[in-house]
Design a protein around this motif. Structure first.
Motif, PDB file in Angstrom:
ATOM      1  N   ALA A 141       0.832  -1.209   0.000  1.00 46.29           N
ATOM      2  CA  ALA A 141       0.000   0.000   0.000  1.00 46.29           C
ATOM      3  C   ALA A 141       0.860   1.249   0.000  1.00 46.29           C
ATOM      4  O   ALA A 141       0.512   2.253  -0.621  1.00 46.29           O
ATOM      5  CB  ALA A 141      -0.933  -0.003   1.203  1.00 46.29           C
ATOM      6  N   GLY A 142       2.004   1.192   0.683  1.00 47.06           N
ATOM      7  CA  GLY A 142       2.884   2.353   0.763  1.00 47.06           C
ATOM      8  C   GLY A 142       3.285   2.905  -0.587  1.00 47.06           C
ATOM      9  O   GLY A 142       3.489   4.105  -0.742  1.00 47.06           O
ATOM     10  N   LYS A 143       3.371   2.038  -1.590  1.00 48.95           N
ATOM     11  CA  LYS A 143       3.749   2.477  -2.932  1.00 48.95           C
ATOM     12  C   LYS A 143       2.596   3.153  -3.673  1.00 48.95           C
ATOM     13  O   LYS A 143       2.811   3.907  -4.608  1.00 48.95           O
ATOM     14  CB  LYS A 143       4.222   1.289  -3.765  1.00 48.95           C
ATOM     15  N   ALA A 144       1.353   2.860  -3.282  1.00 49.62           N
ATOM     16  CA  ALA A 144       0.185   3.317  -4.027  1.00 49.62           C
ATOM     17  C   ALA A 144      -0.529   4.515  -3.414  1.00 49.62           C
ATOM     18  O   ALA A 144      -1.368   5.127  -4.066  1.00 49.62           O
ATOM     19  CB  ALA A 144      -0.811   2.169  -4.164  1.00 49.62           C
ATOM     20  N   LEU A 145      -0.208   4.841  -2.174  1.00 48.66           N
ATOM     21  CA  LEU A 145      -0.928   5.912  -1.475  1.00 48.66           C
ATOM     22  C   LEU A 145      -0.387   7.277  -1.842  1.00 48.66           C
ATOM     23  O   LEU A 145       0.789   7.432  -2.152  1.00 48.66           O
ATOM     24  CB  LEU A 145      -0.820   5.707   0.033  1.00 48.66           C
ATOM     25  N   ASN A 146      -1.252   8.285  -1.777  1.00 53.28           N
ATOM     26  CA  ASN A 146      -0.770   9.649  -1.979  1.00 53.28           C
ATOM     27  C   ASN A 146      -0.587  10.322  -0.624  1.00 53.28           C
ATOM     28  O   ASN A 146      -0.988   9.785   0.411  1.00 53.28           O
ATOM     29  CB  ASN A 146      -1.661  10.443  -2.939  1.00 53.28           C
ATOM     30  N   GLY A 147      -0.001  11.489  -0.609  1.00 48.59           N
ATOM     31  CA  GLY A 147       0.343  12.179   0.627  1.00 48.59           C
ATOM     32  C   GLY A 147      -0.813  12.835   1.343  1.00 48.59           C
ATOM     33  O   GLY A 147      -0.669  13.272   2.479  1.00 48.59           O
ATOM     34  N   SER A 148      -2.001  12.896   0.739  1.00 48.57           N
ATOM     35  CA  SER A 148      -3.130  13.608   1.346  1.00 48.57           C
ATOM     36  C   SER A 148      -3.820  12.808   2.443  1.00 48.57           C
ATOM     37  O   SER A 148      -4.593  13.362   3.214  1.00 48.57           O
ATOM     38  CB  SER A 148      -4.164  13.969   0.279  1.00 48.57           C
ATOM     39  N   GLY A 149      -3.584  11.495   2.498  1.00 48.53           N
ATOM     40  CA  GLY A 149      -4.282  10.655   3.462  1.00 48.53           C
ATOM     41  C   GLY A 149      -5.546  10.042   2.903  1.00 48.53           C
ATOM     42  O   GLY A 149      -6.144   9.167   3.495  1.00 48.53           O
TER      43      GLY A 149
END
Length: 178
Positions: A141-149
């Protein structure tokens, strides 16, 4: 002999109660769920959520006018918080699955973020165009998430040679602290 008769009677009662319970469960489940030939499932860790497409034109290609309506509908659902949603932590693994007929048509899935996008709303592919496949595989998941939450997952059914999709699903991932 009488002990055996009591044991046999007790086992018979358990079997009858068990069969009634299973039969009732099947009846209740069949009333509560309806088969859909166009579904996508988002798996996060050990949980998953399935959804019907937010945008669907009865199996025909979604025209450009309907695509704009779809985007407007998705934007509103995102604002209203009505998209299928799952909490996620960076260490989770995520994947996307589709029903077999969607896999037969062809599909792809992506997020609006990811490490390669700098976490600023780029596009991270969970599944490049695939035909005949029904699961993207499990990815960090860490690779696919954006910084906005709040990361939007988009799943699209369609032929790679057409500009018009057949179905579009949206899911929202809410990043939680580990």
């Amino acid at each position: 002999m009488s002990l055996n008769s009591r044991v046999i009677a007790a086992l018979g009662a358990v079997v009858v109660v068990g069969a009634a319970t299973v039969g009732t469960s099947v009846a209740i489940a069949s009333d509560q769920t309806e088969h859909s030939s166009h579904r996508a499932t988002l798996t996060v860790g050990n949980s998953s959520i399935a959804a019907d497409p937010l945008c669907f034109n009865g199996g025909s290609a979604i025209t450009e006018d309907l695509q704009q309506e779809c985007q407007d509908k998705a934007t509103q659902a995102l604002k209203d918080g009505t998209l299928p949603t799952s909490d996620v932590v960076v260490s989770d693994r995520i994947g996307v699955g589709v029903t077999p007929n969607v896999g037969d048509t062809g599909w792809w899935a992506f997020t609006n973020g990811g490490a390669s996008a700098g976490g600023q709303g780029g596009r991270y592919s969970l599944m490049n165009y695939a035909k005949g496949t029904t699961f993207s595989g499990s990815q960090s998941a860490g690779k696919a998430l954006n910084g906005s939450g709040k990361t939007l997952v988009t799943v699209v059914e369609g032929d790679k040679n057409s500009d018009n999709p057949i179905a579009v699903w949206y899911f929202q991932l809410n990043t939680q602290d580990s």
